[in-house]
Scaffold this active site. Structure first.
Site, PDB file in Angstrom:
ATOM      1  N   ARG A  58      14.787  35.413   3.774  1.00 67.70           N
ATOM      2  CA  ARG A  58      15.407  35.431   4.148  1.00 67.70           C
ATOM      3  C   ARG A  58      15.205  35.961   5.410  1.00 67.70           C
ATOM      4  O   ARG A  58      15.512  36.254   6.676  1.00 67.70           O
ATOM      5  CB  ARG A  58      15.454  37.149   3.998  1.00 67.70           C
ATOM      6  CG  ARG A  58      16.701  37.516   4.439  1.00 67.70           C
ATOM      7  CD  ARG A  58      17.986  38.450   3.644  1.00 67.70           C
ATOM      8  NE  ARG A  58      17.543  38.913   2.798  1.00 67.70           N
ATOM      9  CZ  ARG A  58      16.866  41.142   2.121  1.00 67.70           C
ATOM     10  NH1 ARG A  58      16.395  40.631   3.355  1.00 67.70           N
ATOM     11  NH2 ARG A  58      16.330  40.396   1.087  1.00 67.70           N
ATOM     12  N   TYR A 110      38.945  33.239  19.936  1.00 66.65           N
ATOM     13  CA  TYR A 110      38.705  32.862  18.384  1.00 66.65           C
ATOM     14  C   TYR A 110      39.542  33.765  17.877  1.00 66.65           C
ATOM     15  O   TYR A 110      39.645  35.276  18.074  1.00 66.65           O
ATOM     16  CB  TYR A 110      37.265  32.302  18.301  1.00 66.65           C
ATOM     17  CG  TYR A 110      37.515  31.832  16.484  1.00 66.65           C
ATOM     18  CD1 TYR A 110      37.781  30.862  16.707  1.00 66.65           C
ATOM     19  CD2 TYR A 110      36.994  32.152  16.151  1.00 66.65           C
ATOM     20  CE1 TYR A 110      37.958  29.894  15.159  1.00 66.65           C
ATOM     21  CE2 TYR A 110      36.648  32.004  14.387  1.00 66.65           C
ATOM     22  CZ  TYR A 110      37.671  31.164  14.208  1.00 66.65           C
ATOM     23  OH  TYR A 110      37.228  30.356  13.511  1.00 66.65           O
ATOM     24  N   ASP A 182      30.755  34.121  24.206  1.00 63.50           N
ATOM     25  CA  ASP A 182      30.807  32.508  23.777  1.00 63.50           C
ATOM     26  C   ASP A 182      30.792  30.951  24.328  1.00 63.50           C
ATOM     27  O   ASP A 182      31.825  30.820  24.549  1.00 63.50           O
ATOM     28  CB  ASP A 182      32.214  32.756  22.225  1.00 63.50           C
ATOM     29  CG  ASP A 182      31.475  32.033  21.516  1.00 63.50           C
ATOM     30  OD1 ASP A 182      31.698  30.876  21.573  1.00 63.50           O
ATOM     31  OD2 ASP A 182      33.048  32.513  20.996  1.00 63.50           O
ATOM     32  N   LYS A 207      30.770  24.198  14.968  1.00 64.33           N
ATOM     33  CA  LYS A 207      32.024  22.654  16.126  1.00 64.33           C
ATOM     34  C   LYS A 207      30.706  21.765  16.534  1.00 64.33           C
ATOM     35  O   LYS A 207      30.054  20.797  16.573  1.00 64.33           O
ATOM     36  CB  LYS A 207      32.746  23.733  17.132  1.00 64.33           C
ATOM     37  CG  LYS A 207      33.039  25.047  16.501  1.00 64.33           C
ATOM     38  CD  LYS A 207      34.276  24.918  15.454  1.00 64.33           C
ATOM     39  CE  LYS A 207      34.680  26.273  14.602  1.00 64.33           C
ATOM     40  NZ  LYS A 207      35.173  27.469  15.655  1.00 64.33           N
TER      41      LYS A 207
HETATM   42  C1  LIG Z   1      35.029  28.449  14.976  1.00 66.37           C
HETATM   43  C2  LIG Z   1      34.541  29.800  16.124  1.00 66.37           C
HETATM   44  C3  LIG Z   1      33.919  30.813  15.938  1.00 66.37           C
HETATM   45  C4  LIG Z   1      33.894  31.340  14.487  1.00 66.37           C
HETATM   46  O1  LIG Z   1      32.243  30.337  13.672  1.00 66.37           O
HETATM   47  P1  LIG Z   1      33.019  29.997  12.117  1.00 66.37           P
HETATM   48  O2  LIG Z   1      31.007  29.580  12.518  1.00 66.37           O
HETATM   49  O3  LIG Z   1      33.563  29.841  11.925  1.00 66.37           O
HETATM   50  O4  LIG Z   1      32.251  31.615  11.580  1.00 66.37           O
HETATM   51  C5  LIG Z   1      34.157  31.563  16.904  1.00 66.37           C
HETATM   52  N1  LIG Z   1      34.252  31.456  17.943  1.00 66.37           N
HETATM   53  C6  LIG Z   1      34.476  30.117  18.864  1.00 66.37           C
HETATM   54  C7  LIG Z   1      35.028  29.746  19.998  1.00 66.37           C
HETATM   55  C8  LIG Z   1      34.993  28.969  17.766  1.00 66.37           C
HETATM   56  O5  LIG Z   1      35.646  28.403  18.086  1.00 66.37           O
END
Ligand SMILES: *Cc1c(COP(=O)(O)O)cnc(C)c1O
Length: 392
Positions: A58, A110, A182, A207
């Site tokens: 971990r 998001y 982000d 993504k």
């Molecule tokens: C999908 C997404 C998230 C969340 O990510 P997960 O891997 O699904 O927890 C956060 N920010 C954006 C812009 C996203 O498209």
């Protein structure tokens, strides 16, 4: 497309770093060319509390560490950390805050991030103020003495608004506030928030960064060693870590990130141009189109655009449903950023949790369709849209 005239130059040596950084065969006794997948949860010690490098999986794992170092390099940063999901990374970042402190976040974020701020962080006494960062006087007005962090996503989801990261970072620095960006939509290849003044870049690797729709993972990068130490402590203490196998998969995927992003950009712009000229389409949003309100800002702070296209159909909810059900190459599903084209209706799918009032303000209507344009042959992608539009 990536590296197009007028955009920021593409990052130098990106593909070479993606393929080689921290992946020298000499690192391993076996001289393995491909980073080994180390699944061991524990590591032998020479004597009590006397160990070579790793102790418990971990806290640190050799495969994960390669990915963390690689992500830092690709962002032109010093440190990287990986988490079980994008929201896991965001939870650790929220762990930097104490009860009574405030976050200022973009209003168009998001859905899961919105839920984390408004339904989870509030339980720990952390309040979030949502503002539209297109007008930075909104940000200046919202800053309070207890504001500890600014959170933005650019381009936003699903309306693809573009915010000026450098201008926001200057305001954040003036008030000694942490800026987290982000960068899920554009990836390290097309936008580097740390270079533009952000303190933390955060990703849903799920993504584009992984890009194969088979791993859920998150990450962050930073140049601030003190923040990194604190976040590493939170990663271990909160236990929000990814599996070594998933890390192995993402290391593999990053080797083709530059190629994938170039093609996503080409394909999405072709789709956007096709749709913009179609009589059944009300409006198309894509930062690469000269009609996009922040097209010039986009060129100033990015090296291109990803595969996202947002469109407004003429008609109503029934038209949107019929259109989405008629698609054959595009798969009707949530998520984005994979090699396969996806289409969805945010008002009832990804953004259903956003209150109707706020959806109205953000223009997330019943006819707003979000496309994640994949890597299929462009004739087939556009042909599919054409036949589906004929059905409505
Ligand atoms: C999908 C997404 C998230 C969340 O990510 P997960 O891997 O699904 O927890 C956060 N920010 C954006 C812009 C996203 O498209």
């Amino acid at each position: 497309m990536a590296g197009e005239e007028g955009y920021l130059p593409l990052p130098k040596g990106f593909s070479t770093h993606a393929i080689h950084h921290d992946q020298e065969p000499e690192k391993w006794d076996s001289m393995a060319v491909v980073t080994p997948l180390v699944t061991s949860t524990t590591f032998k010690q020479y004597g009590p509390a006397d160990f070579k490098k790793y102790e418990y999986g971990r806290s640190a794992n050799p495969t994960r560490e390669v990915l963390e170092n690689l992500l830092a390099k690709l962002d032109n940063g010093k440190h990287g950390l990986c988490f079980a999901s994008g929201l896991g990374a965001q939870s650790a970042i929220l762990g930097l805050l104490k009860s009574g402190e405030n976050v200022i976040s973009g209003d168009d974020i998001y859905g899961g991030t919105n839920r984390l701020f408004s339904k989870v962080a509030t339980r720990f006494g952390i309040e979030t103020t949502f503002v539209d960062f297109l007008d930075l006087s909104n940000l200046e007005k919202a800053i309070k003495s207890n504001t500890k962090m600014i959170w933005i996503e650019t381009p936003t989801n699903p309306t693809l608004k573009v915010f000026d990261i450098k201008a926001v970072s200057e305001i954040a620095k003036k008030h000694n506030i942490i800026l987290a960006v982000d960068n899920t939509f554009l990836t390290s290849y097309l936008q580097r928030p740390l270079d533009l003044g952000a303190d933390i870049t955060v990703y849903s690797l799920t993504k584009y960064m992984n890009g194969h729709s088979d791993v859920i993972m998150g990450a962050l990068t930073t140049n601030n060693t003190k923040l990194w130490e604190e976040l590493k402590f939170l990663q271990n203490s909160m236990g929000i870590i990814p599996s070594p196998f998933d890390c192995y998969q993402v290391i593999r995927s990053l080797k083709t990130l530059s190629l994938r992003m170039q093609q996503h950009g080409k394909n999405s712009l072709a789709v956007a141009k096709y749709l913009e000229a179609h009589p059944k389409i009300e409006k198309v949003l894509h930062p690469g189109l000269p009609t996009h309100p922040q097209h010039e800002l986009s060129k100033k702070q990015t090296s291109g655009y990803c595969g996202m296209v947002t469109l407004y159909l003429k008609g109503n909810l029934d038209h949107s449903k019929k259109f989405l059900q008629s698609l054959k190459v595009f798969t009707l599903a949530e998520s984005l950023g994979g090699y396969e084209s996806l289409a969805e209706l945010p008002c009832v799918m990804t953004h259903a949790s956003v209150p109707e009032e706020q959806r109205k303000i953000l223009n997330i209507s019943d006819t707003l369709v979000r496309l994640s344009v994949g890597l299929e042959d462009i004739e087939d992608t556009i042909g599919d849209l054409e036949q589906a539009l004929k059905q409505i």
